[in-house]
Design an enzyme around this catalytic site. Sequence first.
Site, PDB file in Angstrom:
ATOM      1  N   TYR A 146      -6.676  -4.141  -5.860  1.00 41.30           N
ATOM      2  CA  TYR A 146      -5.250  -4.209  -6.210  1.00 41.30           C
ATOM      3  C   TYR A 146      -4.923  -5.551  -6.858  1.00 41.30           C
ATOM      4  O   TYR A 146      -4.237  -5.611  -7.875  1.00 41.30           O
ATOM      5  CB  TYR A 146      -4.422  -3.993  -4.949  1.00 41.30           C
ATOM      6  CG  TYR A 146      -2.933  -3.980  -5.159  1.00 41.30           C
ATOM      7  CD1 TYR A 146      -2.144  -5.067  -4.776  1.00 41.30           C
ATOM      8  CD2 TYR A 146      -2.304  -2.892  -5.741  1.00 41.30           C
ATOM      9  CE1 TYR A 146      -0.775  -5.055  -4.974  1.00 41.30           C
ATOM     10  CE2 TYR A 146      -0.925  -2.873  -5.937  1.00 41.30           C
ATOM     11  CZ  TYR A 146      -0.170  -3.963  -5.545  1.00 41.30           C
ATOM     12  OH  TYR A 146       1.184  -3.961  -5.740  1.00 41.30           O
ATOM     13  N   GLU A 188       3.191   1.957   4.346  1.00 45.23           N
ATOM     14  CA  GLU A 188       4.259   1.002   4.675  1.00 45.23           C
ATOM     15  C   GLU A 188       3.699  -0.403   4.834  1.00 45.23           C
ATOM     16  O   GLU A 188       2.553  -0.599   5.220  1.00 45.23           O
ATOM     17  CB  GLU A 188       4.999   1.428   5.943  1.00 45.23           C
ATOM     18  CG  GLU A 188       4.188   1.403   7.220  1.00 45.23           C
ATOM     19  CD  GLU A 188       3.305   2.635   7.391  1.00 45.23           C
ATOM     20  OE1 GLU A 188       3.280   3.514   6.514  1.00 45.23           O
ATOM     21  OE2 GLU A 188       2.584   2.680   8.410  1.00 45.23           O
ATOM     22  N   THR A 218       0.429 -15.335   8.666  1.00 50.27           N
ATOM     23  CA  THR A 218       1.773 -15.683   8.155  1.00 50.27           C
ATOM     24  C   THR A 218       2.021 -15.097   6.769  1.00 50.27           C
ATOM     25  O   THR A 218       1.109 -14.884   5.975  1.00 50.27           O
ATOM     26  CB  THR A 218       1.927 -17.227   8.049  1.00 50.27           C
ATOM     27  OG1 THR A 218       0.868 -17.740   7.220  1.00 50.27           O
ATOM     28  CG2 THR A 218       1.892 -17.881   9.417  1.00 50.27           C
TER      29      THR A 218
HETATM   30  N1  GKE Z   1       1.435  -2.821   7.149  1.00 52.47           N
HETATM   31  C1  GKE Z   1       1.317  -3.298   8.403  1.00 52.47           C
HETATM   32  N2  GKE Z   1       1.550  -2.475   9.469  1.00 52.47           N
HETATM   33  N3  GKE Z   1       0.949  -4.613   8.553  1.00 52.47           N
HETATM   34  C2  GKE Z   1       0.835  -5.059   9.816  1.00 52.47           C
HETATM   35  C3  GKE Z   1       1.087  -4.250  10.951  1.00 52.47           C
HETATM   36  C4  GKE Z   1       1.444  -2.897  10.750  1.00 52.47           C
HETATM   37  O1  GKE Z   1       1.673  -2.113  11.695  1.00 52.47           O
HETATM   38  N4  GKE Z   1       0.915  -5.022  12.073  1.00 52.47           N
HETATM   39  C5  GKE Z   1       0.564  -6.244  11.635  1.00 52.47           C
HETATM   40  N5  GKE Z   1       0.497  -6.273  10.288  1.00 52.47           N
HETATM   41  C6  GKE Z   1       0.089  -7.429   9.484  1.00 52.47           C
HETATM   42  C7  GKE Z   1      -1.060  -7.093   8.526  1.00 52.47           C
HETATM   43  O2  GKE Z   1      -2.290  -7.045   9.255  1.00 52.47           O
HETATM   44  C8  GKE Z   1      -0.979  -8.280   7.569  1.00 52.47           C
HETATM   45  O3  GKE Z   1      -1.703  -9.372   8.091  1.00 52.47           O
HETATM   46  C9  GKE Z   1       0.527  -8.621   7.545  1.00 52.47           C
HETATM   47  O4  GKE Z   1       1.138  -7.891   8.624  1.00 52.47           O
HETATM   48  C10 GKE Z   1       1.211  -8.183   6.256  1.00 52.47           C
HETATM   49  O5  GKE Z   1       0.760  -6.874   5.985  1.00 52.47           O
HETATM   50  P1  GKE Z   1       1.421  -6.014   4.786  1.00 52.47           P
HETATM   51  O6  GKE Z   1       2.874  -6.262   4.718  1.00 52.47           O
HETATM   52  O7  GKE Z   1       0.936  -4.612   4.959  1.00 52.47           O
HETATM   53  O8  GKE Z   1       0.703  -6.548   3.448  1.00 52.47           O
HETATM   54  P2  GKE Z   1       0.299  -7.999   2.911  1.00 52.47           P
HETATM   55  O9  GKE Z   1       1.488  -8.898   2.894  1.00 52.47           O
HETATM   56  O10 GKE Z   1      -0.943  -8.476   3.569  1.00 52.47           O
HETATM   57  O11 GKE Z   1      -0.114  -7.593   1.422  1.00 52.47           O
HETATM   58  C11 GKE Z   1       0.829  -6.956   0.579  1.00 52.47           C
HETATM   59  O12 GKE Z   1       1.351  -7.977  -0.263  1.00 52.47           O
HETATM   60  C12 GKE Z   1       2.265  -7.474  -1.226  1.00 52.47           C
HETATM   61  C13 GKE Z   1       2.710  -8.652  -2.095  1.00 52.47           C
HETATM   62  O13 GKE Z   1       3.222  -9.638  -1.245  1.00 52.47           O
HETATM   63  C14 GKE Z   1       0.094  -5.884  -0.197  1.00 52.47           C
HETATM   64  O14 GKE Z   1      -0.283  -4.870   0.713  1.00 52.47           O
HETATM   65  C15 GKE Z   1       0.974  -5.321  -1.282  1.00 52.47           C
HETATM   66  O15 GKE Z   1       1.967  -4.512  -0.731  1.00 52.47           O
HETATM   67  C16 GKE Z   1       1.628  -6.412  -2.103  1.00 52.47           C
HETATM   68  O16 GKE Z   1       0.644  -7.013  -2.919  1.00 52.47           O
END
Ligand code: GKE
Length: 344
Positions: A146, A188, A218
């Site tokens: 991605y 999500e 974080t």
């Molecule tokens: N989705 C999710 N669901 N994340 C969780 C959960 C849960 O139940 N519990 C804890 N987390 C943690 C994840 O392990 C990760 O470390 C953090 O929250 C943020 O996860 P996220 O919101 O799914 O995605 P990220 O911020 O790591 O990455 C996203 O960044 C966006 C741009 O800022 C990407 O998945 C894209 O949606 C996008 O590039």
Amino acid sequence: MKRVLVTGAGGFIGHHLVSYLKKKGEWVRGADLKYPEYEPSAADDFALLDLRRWENCLKATDGIDEVYALAADMGGMGFISAHHAEILRNNSLINIHTIDAARENGAKRYLYTSSACVYPEYRQTDPNVTPLKEEDAYPAQPQDAYGWEKLVTEHLCIHYREDYGLETRIVRFHNIFGPLGTWDGGREKAPAALCRKVSLARLNGQSEIEIWGDGEQTRSFCYIDDCLEGIYRLMRSDYREPLNLGQDRLVTINQLADIVAAAAGVSITKKHVAGPQGVRGRNSDNTRLREVLHWEPEITLEEGLRRTYLWIDQQVRAADRRIASGSSGTLENPSSAVRRGSAS
Ligand code: GKE
């Protein structure tokens, strides 16, 4: 009247952007594989199209002056950590065909939505992360397919401007959240997932929610209304390089969960379980954003999560009523299905 195209208009940010642009008095065409899930589109014209296909991108950009290119096969960590081939294929096809069809059809301005996922993993190994400046994307080592697809498309935009004169703008989102976003089914992101988990725990008279990892990782999180304002300001600006769009307030995922619980008026316990975690720390450096846009995101995380929780709690309860009444309402992802007794 200027004619604007929003691709990805069936998705979370795209759907909100259509409404925002309509309020600005624009004529707007929405294009996507699907209609918006939770309310009708405000678009003047909505084209159901598979934008991986060249001929569909020609149709979508026909008679269009400006393009906001948001269409992407994407999701939170649960999705983008496990679907590399389809993400790279689908999004590369969408991005290459959309920008070339826009050029072919004489569009004047083109905004591409990139992501904080372009930043190198080696700069994101510490929860107490140094906020990422735009130039920190190099030497490149994006996270997952991605991130690579986003970074390559940034270069495509720059070359289309240099070689063909298409005025391109590039924005890097830092975890955008809000009502009408995906909250279940596996795509999500953390804010919506935690809102769902807290709502479900409360519905079931429980207090425990599951968090992937130790919760000390974080992020910064930006509310949808600030995202829309930033996109619009950038499109209207003459700034051509990639630009961060996000909040620069760093929180742990444990703190995020606590803010959601406070919004719900409940106390929770956190069960830390295995799950895809992405980078250990990520934050936006908004120095350039403030300079270029003469503005910066201003809606607090507490207020954004209050609004988001209220909406997701309504969705959870409605889904629960459908399941309890035996009507339809099967949810995509059994592991997160809204059912009595589960808060995972
Ligand atoms: N989705 C999710 N669901 N994340 C969780 C959960 C849960 O139940 N519990 C804890 N987390 C943690 C994840 O392990 C990760 O470390 C953090 O929250 C943020 O996860 P996220 O919101 O799914 O995605 P990220 O911020 O790591 O990455 C996203 O960044 C966006 C741009 O800022 C990407 O998945 C894209 O949606 C996008 O590039």
